[in-house]
Design a protein around this motif. Structure first.
Motif, PDB file in Angstrom:
ATOM      1  N   VAL A 170      14.197 -59.529 -71.568  1.00 63.63           N
ATOM      2  CA  VAL A 170      15.187 -60.455 -72.134  1.00 63.63           C
ATOM      3  C   VAL A 170      16.559 -60.179 -71.524  1.00 63.63           C
ATOM      4  CG1 VAL A 170      16.419 -61.162 -74.224  1.00 63.63           C
ATOM      5  CG2 VAL A 170      13.950 -60.790 -74.308  1.00 63.63           C
ATOM      6  N   LEU A 192      21.954 -65.889 -79.029  1.00 62.39           N
ATOM      7  CA  LEU A 192      20.608 -65.739 -79.581  1.00 62.39           C
ATOM      8  C   LEU A 192      19.757 -66.997 -79.462  1.00 62.39           C
ATOM      9  CD1 LEU A 192      21.575 -63.703 -82.769  1.00 62.39           C
ATOM     10  CD2 LEU A 192      20.361 -62.839 -80.777  1.00 62.39           C
ATOM     11  N   LYS A 193      20.349 -68.131 -79.801  1.00 61.04           N
ATOM     12  CA  LYS A 193      19.593 -69.385 -79.767  1.00 61.04           C
ATOM     13  C   LYS A 193      19.081 -69.673 -78.360  1.00 61.04           C
ATOM     14  CE  LYS A 193      20.047 -74.338 -80.779  1.00 61.04           C
ATOM     15  NZ  LYS A 193      20.958 -75.406 -81.263  1.00 61.04           N
ATOM     16  N   GLU A 196      16.341 -67.192 -77.278  1.00 59.78           N
ATOM     17  CA  GLU A 196      15.059 -67.465 -77.934  1.00 59.78           C
ATOM     18  C   GLU A 196      14.326 -68.604 -77.220  1.00 59.78           C
ATOM     19  OE1 GLU A 196      13.244 -68.268 -82.421  1.00 59.78           O
ATOM     20  OE2 GLU A 196      15.350 -68.710 -81.997  1.00 59.78           O
ATOM     21  N   THR A 199      13.264 -67.290 -73.544  1.00 57.51           N
ATOM     22  CA  THR A 199      12.257 -66.234 -73.398  1.00 57.51           C
ATOM     23  C   THR A 199      11.064 -66.369 -74.331  1.00 57.51           C
ATOM     24  OG1 THR A 199      13.331 -64.782 -75.023  1.00 57.51           O
ATOM     25  CG2 THR A 199      14.091 -64.632 -72.731  1.00 57.51           C
ATOM     26  N   VAL A 201      11.018 -65.140 -77.225  1.00 60.41           N
ATOM     27  CA  VAL A 201      11.081 -63.996 -78.136  1.00 60.41           C
ATOM     28  C   VAL A 201      11.778 -64.435 -79.423  1.00 60.41           C
ATOM     29  CG1 VAL A 201      11.947 -61.646 -78.467  1.00 60.41           C
ATOM     30  CG2 VAL A 201      11.152 -62.374 -76.216  1.00 60.41           C
ATOM     31  N   LYS A 202      11.186 -64.097 -80.573  1.00 57.65           N
ATOM     32  CA  LYS A 202      11.710 -64.528 -81.855  1.00 57.65           C
ATOM     33  C   LYS A 202      13.140 -64.039 -82.093  1.00 57.65           C
ATOM     34  CE  LYS A 202       7.933 -66.609 -83.200  1.00 57.65           C
ATOM     35  NZ  LYS A 202       7.905 -68.087 -83.321  1.00 57.65           N
ATOM     36  N   ARG A 203      13.913 -64.891 -82.752  1.00 60.04           N
ATOM     37  CA  ARG A 203      15.323 -64.573 -83.033  1.00 60.04           C
ATOM     38  C   ARG A 203      15.454 -63.265 -83.804  1.00 60.04           C
ATOM     39  NH1 ARG A 203      19.922 -68.171 -83.626  1.00 60.04           N
ATOM     40  NH2 ARG A 203      21.602 -67.120 -84.735  1.00 60.04           N
ATOM     41  N   LYS A 204      14.524 -63.033 -84.744  1.00 55.39           N
ATOM     42  CA  LYS A 204      14.583 -61.813 -85.554  1.00 55.39           C
ATOM     43  C   LYS A 204      14.458 -60.569 -84.670  1.00 55.39           C
ATOM     44  CE  LYS A 204      12.630 -62.004 -89.524  1.00 55.39           C
ATOM     45  NZ  LYS A 204      11.627 -62.046 -90.623  1.00 55.39           N
ATOM     46  N   LEU A 206      15.290 -60.422 -81.476  1.00 59.59           N
ATOM     47  CA  LEU A 206      16.525 -60.340 -80.686  1.00 59.59           C
ATOM     48  C   LEU A 206      17.663 -59.752 -81.509  1.00 59.59           C
ATOM     49  CD1 LEU A 206      16.383 -63.826 -78.892  1.00 59.59           C
ATOM     50  CD2 LEU A 206      15.733 -61.599 -77.955  1.00 59.59           C
ATOM     51  N   GLU A 207      17.744 -60.175 -82.771  1.00 57.63           N
ATOM     52  CA  GLU A 207      18.804 -59.660 -83.643  1.00 57.63           C
ATOM     53  C   GLU A 207      18.621 -58.159 -83.888  1.00 57.63           C
ATOM     54  OE1 GLU A 207      18.410 -62.223 -87.026  1.00 57.63           O
ATOM     55  OE2 GLU A 207      19.962 -63.613 -86.320  1.00 57.63           O
ATOM     56  N   ARG A 210      19.751 -56.193 -80.852  1.00 55.52           N
ATOM     57  CA  ARG A 210      21.044 -56.648 -80.326  1.00 55.52           C
ATOM     58  C   ARG A 210      21.773 -55.577 -79.529  1.00 55.52           C
ATOM     59  NH1 ARG A 210      26.411 -56.461 -81.386  1.00 55.52           N
ATOM     60  NH2 ARG A 210      26.094 -54.990 -83.093  1.00 55.52           N
TER      61      ARG A 210
END
Length: 242
Positions: A170, A192-193, A196, A199, A201-204, A206-207, A210
């Motif tokens: 990512v 983030l948006k 997501e 890639t 990859v789920k936002r959760k 990524l968060e 971070r």
């Protein structure tokens, strides 16, 4: 007349006010000397040590290059510029010393001085350690602009290889898209948006990753931090720093 703020002073200097620029530089000579002396690990004297002349030019360069909308303070930015210019100077000086230690003729009257070579090898090893330490110091300063402490990364670094590989990919994607990288450096926030969508990859995830994502992206996108790329475990950097 009210005293000008540092931002107002910088703006006037950048617009061509020579007197303001000169006053700004003169007023910050103690700051320039402090940054330079800390880096050189010895007391430096104006008019005697070349390092201060280089640092002065770097500070002047920082006045023109500083952009307040990127989030960093001017003092943090100028310290980084001074540090980088001095490290460049040290590297050039070491190359010069390599040449001066190379024998011009390989005859019996001009044999290679083994002790000098051994001493220089030791010097180079110490210099490399010092350069790495300064790179980590600069990296730590940049991280702080994102609200991240270097020591934080030990805890947030993914423990599982698959998780780490996912976040690394990512970070690579982020660095390959200049518009997203610019958004990160300008706002100090991960897009983030967009990541997501890019890639999958789920936002959760990524968060949760971070800090690790930002730290990795900074290493991958800045040639100054190339020496940190080999460290897959961030706690290795922390150990080297101490």
């Amino acid at each position: 007349m009210p005293e000008l703020t540092i931002q107002q002073t910088l703006l006037l200097a950048k617009k061509g006010n020579v007197l303001i620029r000169e006053e700004l530089i003169q007023n910050h000579k103690p700051f320039i000397a402090k940054v330079s002396s800390e880096l050189c690990k010895r007391y430096l004297t104006w008019g005697h040590d070349e390092e201060l002349s280089i640092a002065l030019v770097a500070f002047n360069e920082a006045i023109d290059g500083y952009k307040p909308d990127q989030g960093a303070s001017f003092y943090s930015f100028s310290k980084t510029v001074i540090t980088r210019r001095l490290i460049d100077f040290f590297r050039k000086e070491s190359k010069h010393q390599v040449l001066s230690l190379t024998p011009l003729e390989a005859d019996e009257d001009n044999l290679y001085d083994y002790e000098s070579a051994s001493s220089f090898k030791h010097y180079k090893e110490e210099e490399q350690k010092s350069n790495f330490a300064e790179t980590v110091k600069i990296y730590s300063t940049v991280l702080a602009e994102y609200g991240i402490q270097l020591e934080d990364l030990v805890e947030v670094s993914p423990k599982h290889r698959d998780s780490k590989s996912t976040l690394w990919k990512v970070a690579q994607e982020l660095c390959e898209h200049p518009n997203l990288l610019m958004q990160l450096t300008k706002t100090k926030l991960l897009p983030l948006k967009e990541l997501e969508l890019l890639t999958g990859v789920k936002r959760k995830v990524l968060e949760r990753g971070r800090k690790y994502l930002i730290a990795t992206a900074l290493i991958l996108s800045d040639p100054e931090f190339v020496s940190l790329k080999g460290f897959t475990q961030v706690d290795s950097i922390v150990k080297e720093r101490s």
